[in-house]
Write an enzyme that holds these catalytic residues in place. Sequence first.
Site, PDB file in Angstrom:
ATOM      1  NE  ARG A 167      35.656   6.044  83.686  1.00 28.22           N
ATOM      2  CZ  ARG A 167      36.630   6.202  82.803  1.00 28.22           C
ATOM      3  NH1 ARG A 167      37.064   7.436  82.511  1.00 28.22           N
ATOM      4  NH2 ARG A 167      37.190   5.171  82.208  1.00 28.22           N
ATOM      5  CE  LYS A 189      36.947   3.847  86.489  1.00 28.54           C
ATOM      6  NZ  LYS A 189      36.326   2.512  86.381  1.00 28.54           N
ATOM      7  CG  HIS A 257      28.791   3.677  84.017  1.00 31.51           C
ATOM      8  ND1 HIS A 257      29.859   4.558  84.105  1.00 31.51           N
ATOM      9  CD2 HIS A 257      29.271   2.575  83.390  1.00 31.51           C
ATOM     10  CE1 HIS A 257      30.933   3.998  83.572  1.00 31.51           C
ATOM     11  NE2 HIS A 257      30.603   2.799  83.124  1.00 31.51           N
ATOM     12  NE  ARG A 260      32.586   5.545  80.671  1.00 34.14           N
ATOM     13  CZ  ARG A 260      33.713   5.997  80.124  1.00 34.14           C
ATOM     14  NH1 ARG A 260      33.749   7.227  79.634  1.00 34.14           N
ATOM     15  NH2 ARG A 260      34.792   5.235  80.057  1.00 34.14           N
ATOM     16  CG  HIS A 283      37.741   2.003  77.605  1.00 35.99           C
ATOM     17  ND1 HIS A 283      36.674   1.502  76.891  1.00 35.99           N
ATOM     18  CD2 HIS A 283      37.224   2.369  78.807  1.00 35.99           C
ATOM     19  CE1 HIS A 283      35.579   1.549  77.621  1.00 35.99           C
ATOM     20  NE2 HIS A 283      35.889   2.077  78.789  1.00 35.99           N
ATOM     21  CE1 TYR A 292      30.709   2.194  78.196  1.00 32.57           C
ATOM     22  CE2 TYR A 292      31.756   1.316  80.159  1.00 32.57           C
ATOM     23  CZ  TYR A 292      30.967   2.260  79.552  1.00 32.57           C
ATOM     24  OH  TYR A 292      30.435   3.270  80.300  1.00 32.57           O
TER      25      TYR A 292
END
Length: 311
Positions: A167, A189, A257, A260, A283, A292
């Site tokens: 990211r 995250k 993004h 990615r 993830h 994704y």
Amino acid sequence: MSDFVISLAPDAAAAMQGWLQSLKSERRMAAKTLEAYARDFGQFAQFMGDHLGGAPGNRELAELTVSDFRAFMARRRNQGVESRTLARQLSSLRSFYRHAEKTGLFRNAALSALRAPKLPHAVPKPLSPEKARQVAKAEALAGDETPRWVLARDQAVLTLLYGCGLRISEALSLTLAQAEQPALTITGKGNKTRLVPLLPVVRQAVALYRDLCPFALKPSEPMFRGQKGGPLNARNIQLLIARLRGALGLPETATPHALRHSFATHLLANGADLRVIQELLGHASLSTTQIYTEVNRAHLLEQYRKAHPRA
């Protein structure tokens, strides 16, 4: 449209026709859009006819409660309708009720209390491998006025986004100490930590930037710097890619993004396992990785046949 009108009492049918006419004349909606709005409201009218035991008129439409609207949404959901379609139908209903209130026919406050369905997170379209490499190199913007260390910095950041699937916040928070390790330890995250291998091309790009950077880089501080020496801002990279879009003729979906996303999509296309991609991206759920990377059904079936003992 006539079948839908039959599902309404005469006064409500007239209200619907007046609403559609206003959309056509005042908002100049296309015929296909008007057809979709009419279909949405017609399905609602048909449901309410069954739900209330008779074709609803203006009074019945005005007296509908939150529970009535939710019953319609639940029926549509049970029929397999996706969230985007439900959200569009709710938008159509709100448009009709706004028109009814604006023209003084009736009003209904219950509809405003209804929440729209949560839409799935949208992901940017991946770039082709060739376009992704061109963006990562950033050579299309190289010029005599660009300091060499700035070009090296931009190349290093973009190479990290595409070559490691980072990211933008993860790339810009990298420290010199992290970059000198055999693999990157990234905290993403949810404070989820993952290890990301450093490809030789990524290591070379980072090393070139480090050698050319005119500022003293401390091991524990973010290593990417702006032209005045402070930490590099994400906005700089967003503007950089916006300029690359123009130089390379790329669509608006080409964003930081998207690099990615391209990283994950290209790994998948070359046979990488979904679980591996999940770990590389950080993830928490495999379902997130499937969305994704736009996993296709054929690939899933192939993975199933390989993994299931009775396949």
